[in-house]
Write a protein that holds these residues in place. Structure first.
Motif, short mmCIF file in Angstrom:
data_model
loop_
_atom_site.label_atom_id
_atom_site.label_comp_id
_atom_site.label_asym_id
_atom_site.label_seq_id
_atom_site.Cartn_x
_atom_site.Cartn_y
_atom_site.Cartn_z
N ILE A 278 0.85 -1.20 0.00
CA ILE A 278 0.00 0.00 0.00
C ILE A 278 0.88 1.25 0.00
O ILE A 278 0.61 2.23 -0.71
CB ILE A 278 -0.94 -0.02 1.21
CG1 ILE A 278 -2.03 -1.10 1.01
CG2 ILE A 278 -1.59 1.36 1.43
CD1 ILE A 278 -2.93 -1.29 2.22
N LEU A 279 1.95 1.22 0.78
CA LEU A 279 2.87 2.36 0.80
C LEU A 279 3.53 2.55 -0.56
O LEU A 279 3.72 3.69 -1.02
CB LEU A 279 3.94 2.14 1.88
CG LEU A 279 3.45 2.18 3.33
CD1 LEU A 279 4.57 1.83 4.28
CD2 LEU A 279 2.87 3.57 3.65
N ILE A 280 3.88 1.42 -1.24
CA ILE A 280 4.49 1.52 -2.57
C ILE A 280 3.48 2.09 -3.56
O ILE A 280 3.80 2.98 -4.38
CB ILE A 280 4.99 0.13 -3.03
CG1 ILE A 280 6.17 -0.32 -2.17
CG2 ILE A 280 5.39 0.17 -4.50
CD1 ILE A 280 6.62 -1.74 -2.44
N ILE A 281 2.22 1.61 -3.50
CA ILE A 281 1.18 2.12 -4.39
C ILE A 281 0.98 3.63 -4.14
O ILE A 281 0.88 4.43 -5.08
CB ILE A 281 -0.14 1.36 -4.17
CG1 ILE A 281 0.02 -0.10 -4.62
CG2 ILE A 281 -1.29 2.02 -4.94
CD1 ILE A 281 -1.16 -0.99 -4.24
N SER A 282 0.96 4.01 -2.86
CA SER A 282 0.77 5.43 -2.52
C SER A 282 1.93 6.28 -3.04
O SER A 282 1.72 7.36 -3.60
CB SER A 282 0.66 5.57 -1.00
OG SER A 282 -0.42 4.80 -0.51
N ALA A 283 3.14 5.75 -2.87
CA ALA A 283 4.32 6.50 -3.32
C ALA A 283 4.29 6.67 -4.84
O ALA A 283 4.58 7.76 -5.37
CB ALA A 283 5.59 5.79 -2.89
N MET A 284 3.93 5.61 -5.56
CA MET A 284 3.88 5.70 -7.02
C MET A 284 2.73 6.60 -7.48
O MET A 284 2.82 7.26 -8.52
CB MET A 284 3.73 4.30 -7.62
CG MET A 284 4.94 3.40 -7.43
SD MET A 284 6.47 4.09 -8.15
CE MET A 284 7.32 4.64 -6.67
N PHE A 285 1.65 6.64 -6.69
CA PHE A 285 0.54 7.53 -7.00
C PHE A 285 1.01 8.98 -6.90
O PHE A 285 0.68 9.82 -7.76
CB PHE A 285 -0.62 7.26 -6.04
CG PHE A 285 -1.93 7.85 -6.47
CD1 PHE A 285 -2.31 9.11 -6.04
CD2 PHE A 285 -2.78 7.15 -7.31
CE1 PHE A 285 -3.52 9.67 -6.43
CE2 PHE A 285 -3.98 7.69 -7.70
CZ PHE A 285 -4.37 8.96 -7.27
N VAL A 286 1.80 9.29 -5.86
CA VAL A 286 2.33 10.64 -5.68
C VAL A 286 3.29 10.98 -6.82
O VAL A 286 3.24 12.09 -7.39
CB VAL A 286 3.04 10.76 -4.32
CG1 VAL A 286 3.78 12.09 -4.22
CG2 VAL A 286 2.04 10.62 -3.20
N VAL B 192 -0.86 2.87 -11.73
CA VAL B 192 -0.93 1.45 -11.35
C VAL B 192 0.30 0.69 -11.88
O VAL B 192 0.88 -0.15 -11.19
CB VAL B 192 -2.23 0.82 -11.86
CG1 VAL B 192 -2.22 -0.70 -11.69
CG2 VAL B 192 -3.43 1.42 -11.12
N MET B 193 0.70 1.00 -13.13
CA MET B 193 1.89 0.33 -13.69
C MET B 193 3.14 0.69 -12.89
O MET B 193 3.98 -0.17 -12.61
CB MET B 193 2.07 0.75 -15.15
CG MET B 193 1.03 0.16 -16.10
SD MET B 193 1.25 0.75 -17.80
CE MET B 193 2.91 0.18 -18.15
N MET B 194 3.26 1.95 -12.51
CA MET B 194 4.40 2.36 -11.70
C MET B 194 4.37 1.65 -10.34
O MET B 194 5.42 1.24 -9.81
CB MET B 194 4.38 3.87 -11.49
CG MET B 194 4.70 4.66 -12.75
SD MET B 194 6.43 4.50 -13.24
CE MET B 194 7.23 5.39 -11.92
N ALA B 195 3.18 1.49 -9.78
CA ALA B 195 3.06 0.79 -8.50
C ALA B 195 3.49 -0.66 -8.62
O ALA B 195 4.21 -1.19 -7.76
CB ALA B 195 1.62 0.88 -7.99
N LEU B 196 3.08 -1.34 -9.71
CA LEU B 196 3.46 -2.73 -9.93
C LEU B 196 4.97 -2.86 -10.08
O LEU B 196 5.60 -3.75 -9.49
CB LEU B 196 2.75 -3.28 -11.17
CG LEU B 196 3.07 -4.73 -11.54
CD1 LEU B 196 2.67 -5.68 -10.42
CD2 LEU B 196 2.37 -5.12 -12.85
#
Length: 635
Positions: free
Chosen positions: A25-33, A120-124
């Motif tokens: 979740i932290l990785i997804i949040s970071a990539m979202f930012v 989403v791709m960046m998060a993956l």
């Protein structure tokens, strides 16, 4: 005992999975930012709308990450399947987010679909990079600890799947006393490459050269797919080093292993691995038809060959199996093994001596066996030289008692297990077995029972054979003893011997003598030297090998055939039928009467003299070995 996890283990598992989900979740949040920062000039929506989209993405992807069980596996062991599950989870998470954004979130609050797909791709990618980094750092930490610990240096022959898996297992095992320092493989594409931080040093042919003057103490041959010929070649190359050599079992053996890991399956090199020819394979369907639903009796069923016969007979669904043996401990061991492996088998154990004619007849009346395998015999050459009367009583008259009972009680086939020592015998044991063969010949025309003789050479690993003696002497630090440096012998494995006996019984259509083509003989001295080398010692330096002189009745070489020109091929190109001269039943009765009379005199020397008269090919070992001394023995 239940294998269910304890409450403490259960809590720790859920805590671990929760922490891993939090990391993602932290990785997804970071990539979202990161994505928002890249696209911020195109979007000027209020912060609460940004938080709405962030929460929608996190919940959507998190749900599918849990649904696809992405946290059940350990990161250190993740492979392509786990990464595929993560890709599917994130893809489904994006689809769910897109549907929610399209149909639930008001239009004035929409973000660009391309923006969200990019996020989403960046998060993956971020999740994958984090996992790769974790595995890499852990691997480096293991390698540092691995290289710094005190352990025996070893190399692995074979840089394929089995060898690499074995090295990886040793690498991960922090308590291992071994350290892999290199691979050897014949695939030139792998040379000068590094696998799990371990170099591929060169081809298998270079083992002796490249390991010279190194600290390597052990070699493990880890190529389960090797055939017999190539396995022997590799082992011979390993013998040229001063390393202990061990081996990973063949693929068929590995599939039968139920224990965890490959390291636990590594075994010492067995005599079978050093056999100087390809393993003989037999027609199991023919044997199956021969034994299925039959009442089968095995005399001497607790011995080396007899017990293996019983195991293989049990595999072919006999109607009943009767094991006859005078030694109750061996019979008990076989009984317990077969009861465990074949609980449906109708198994009967009879403690009896084949010398007891009344008991033999009682057992035949009781069970009415259709097939009889006669493996009961005294076989130790020096002991029978000292006690010739016992060889006659047990081998000759014991065989006669069982063979006669087979005729009286209507057995279909009687299979005698003979030996190459019966060919031109130089000792009482061999002469007694030759006389047993003559008894079979004499009964050919006087009974409906088919009398079959199967003759083969020395059996590797059988009780009293040279290999267990060598191993015992090696375990005690030597010396290893050979009676004469020139001695050569034919060898076969215990399973091969049992299969040969069953195959001969299956294909025999009348009373016959079957002989196995055992290939080239083996020099006993070479066998001893190779066993010393494979144990990691140097012959004559670390472990001495000494000559003790030929034992009474021993000859320098054994013969499998009476006369090579009197052979007939069978449909199995490794099995031949030897043509025998007929012996009349009356002539054999006269010979046996002479033996009975001389046994009553209780004079061993007279027993031997009469055996020389009764068995025309029985010669003194001095006579035979004197002839051999004039010739060059080539192996």
């Amino acid at each position: 005992m239940s294998n269910a996890p304890t409450p403490k283990q259960f809590d720790r598992t859920h805590l671990r999975r929760g922490l891993l989900l939090l990391v993602d979740i932290l990785i997804i949040s970071a990539m979202f930012v990161v994505s928002w920062l890249l696209f911020r000039q195109r979007f000027s929506l209020p912060g609460e709308i940004y938080l709405l989209h962030w929460a929608t993405v996190v919940v959507s992807c998190g749900l599918f990450l849990v649904f696809f069980r992405c946290y059940d596996s350990l990161w250190r062991y993740e492979d392509g399947k786990e990464y595929l599950m993560q890709f599917l989870a994130m893809s489904c998470g994006f689809v769910l987010y897109f549907l929610l954004d399209t149909y639930i979130i008001p239009r004035e609050m929409h973000y660009s679909g391309r923006f969200m797909l990019f996020a989403v791709m960046m998060a993956l990618i971020g999740m994958w990079l984090f996992r790769f980094a974790y595995r890499y750092l852990r691997q480096m930490a293991l390698l540092r600890a691995y290289r710094s610990r005190q352990a025996t240096e070893m190399v692995i022959v074979g840089a394929g799947d089995a060898g690499v898996s074995l090295a990886d297992e040793i690498l991960r095992n922090t308590s291992s006393r071994n350290r892999v320092v290199g691979f050897f493989d014949d695939n030139t594409m792998k040379h000068n490459s590094i696998i799990h931080g371990i170099p591929v040093l060169g081809s298998i042919d270079q083992i002796a050269v490249l390991l010279e003057d190194t600290e390597v103490k052990e070699i493990v041959v880890a190529i389960p797919s090797l055939d017999d010929e190539n396995r022997r070649r590799v082992l011979q190359l390993c013998c040229q080093t001063k390393c202990r050599v061990r081996i990973l079992p063949q693929m068929s053996e590995l599939l039968d292993q139920s224990g965890p890991g490959l390291f636990g399956t590594i075994r010492d090199v067995s005599p079978e691995d050093l056999l100087g020819r390809e393993t003989i394979h037999f027609n199991n369907e023919e044997v199956y038809n021969f034994l299925t639903d039959k009442t089968v009796m095995v005399t001497g069923g607790g011995g080396s060959i007899g017990s293996e016969l019983c195991r293989q007979i049990a595999m072919h669904d006999p109607g009943r199996l009767i094991i006859v043996d005078i030694y109750e401990n061996n019979a008990y061991d076989v009984q317990q093994e077969l009861k465990h492996e074949y609980p449906e088998l109708e198994l009967h154990i009879e403690i009896a001596s084949v010398r007891d004619v009344d008991k033999v007849n009682f057992l035949f009346r009781k069970y009415r066996p259709q097939i009889v395998f006669h493996a009961a015999a005294h076989k130790h050459v020096p002991l029978m030289e000292d006690c010739p009367e016992e060889a006659i009583k047990n081998n000759v008259f014991g065989t006669y008692n069982v063979a006669k009972a087979a005729n009286v009680y209507g057995a279909d086939k009687f299979i005698l297990i003979s030996t190459d020592k019966a060919v031109n015998p130089t000792n009482v044991m061999g002469a007694s077995k030759r006389l047993c063969e003559m008894i079979m010949q004499s009964m050919q025309d006087s009974t409906k029972t088919k009398y079959v003789t199967v003759r083969f050479g020395n059996v590797l690993g059988s009780n009293g054979s040279v290999i267990p003696l060598f191993k015992q002497q090696l375990a005690h630090g030597g010396p290893i003893t050979v009676t004469d440096r020139r001695i050569i012998r034919y060898f076969m494995t215990i399973p091969e011997a049992a299969q040969l006996v069953m195959q001969a019984g299956a294909i025999a259509d009348r009373s016959q003598v079957f002989v196995l083509d055992m290939g080239e003989p083996v020099k006993i001295l070479s066998l001893a030297e190779n066993l010393v080398r494979l144990a990691g010692y140097t012959p004559y330096q670390d472990i001495d090998i000494i000559e003790t002189g030929l034992r009474p009745g021993e000859k320098l070489y054994e013969e499998l055939l009476m006369q090579n020109e009197h052979l007939t091929a069978t449909k199995n190109h490794k099995i031949f039928i030897e043509q025998q001269e007929k012996i009349s039943h009356q002539e054999m009765q006269d010979k046996l009467k002479r033996l009975q009379d001389v046994l009553a005199l209780e004079n061993p020397d007279e027993v031997v003299r009469v055996m020389h008269e009764i068995v025309p090919t029985f010669k003194s070992p001095e006579e035979v070995n004197a002839q051999v001394n004039k010739e060059t023995v080539t192996v």
